[in-house]
Design a protein around this motif. Sequence first.
Motif, PDB file in Angstrom:
ATOM      1  N   THR A  86      -0.366   2.989  -0.421  1.00  0.00           N
ATOM      2  CA  THR A  86      -1.175   3.345   0.740  1.00  0.00           C
ATOM      3  C   THR A  86      -1.187   2.172   1.710  1.00  0.00           C
ATOM      4  N   VAL A  87      -0.874   2.452   2.973  1.00  0.00           N
ATOM      5  CA  VAL A  87      -0.940   1.394   3.987  1.00  0.00           C
ATOM      6  C   VAL A  87      -2.067   1.628   4.980  1.00  0.00           C
ATOM      7  N   GLU A  88      -2.566   2.856   5.034  1.00  0.00           N
ATOM      8  CA  GLU A  88      -3.676   3.152   5.953  1.00  0.00           C
ATOM      9  C   GLU A  88      -4.313   4.453   5.513  1.00  0.00           C
ATOM     10  N   LEU A  89      -5.638   4.508   5.629  1.00  0.00           N
ATOM     11  CA  LEU A  89      -6.323   5.771   5.391  1.00  0.00           C
ATOM     12  C   LEU A  89      -7.600   5.815   6.206  1.00  0.00           C
ATOM     13  N   ALA A 138      -3.931   9.911   5.603  1.00  0.00           N
ATOM     14  CA  ALA A 138      -3.402   8.678   5.033  1.00  0.00           C
ATOM     15  C   ALA A 138      -1.931   8.496   5.359  1.00  0.00           C
ATOM     16  N   THR A 139      -1.533   7.244   5.417  1.00  0.00           N
ATOM     17  CA  THR A 139      -0.131   6.875   5.597  1.00  0.00           C
ATOM     18  C   THR A 139       0.321   6.148   4.342  1.00  0.00           C
ATOM     19  N   MET A 140       1.409   6.635   3.749  1.00  0.00           N
ATOM     20  CA  MET A 140       1.981   6.040   2.551  1.00  0.00           C
ATOM     21  C   MET A 140       3.339   5.442   2.909  1.00  0.00           C
ATOM     22  N   ILE A 141       3.619   4.278   2.354  1.00  0.00           N
ATOM     23  CA  ILE A 141       4.934   3.678   2.562  1.00  0.00           C
ATOM     24  C   ILE A 141       5.761   3.892   1.305  1.00  0.00           C
TER      25      ILE A 141
END
Length: 155
Positions: A86-89, A138-141
């Motif tokens: 996770t890089v952002e949520l 959410a943004t996942m890398i």
Amino acid sequence: MTAFKPRNPHWEARVRESFARQSFMSLIGGEITSLSPGACAVALKARPDLCQQRGFLHGGVTTALADTAAGFSAFSLMPEGSAPLTVELKINLMSPAVGDRFVAKGRVLRSGRTLTIVEVDVDAETGTQSKLIARMLATMICMENTPDAPAEARG
């Protein structure tokens, strides 16, 4: 809903094996209740030790449940030899988390080579009633060439 094609033919076994290694979900009683390419639902039963002082499921537990559903929704589409992070949520806690069971349903909105965007709805269930209590974006890398297990778990 968009139909996604996994980049790993063994995506389901890989997701389930990874989830089984997630000790926090085991600690709180989380389990995968549905899984398909680009989607994952994770549920847990209500327990007093997971609640805040007023008796609602703690916001941190709600967030962890949603983050886990997001991560495994994204992971289901990632190539072999990669791992999600996770890089952002952002989560909106929209209603007190009161119920017998809580279900976080993640669905990929966009799956890119590096970043995957996932939306998660968290419902509180009591009997046959269900109420939306939270929504996460959410943004996942996709961390390529990164094993999804610590070295000691890989043998």
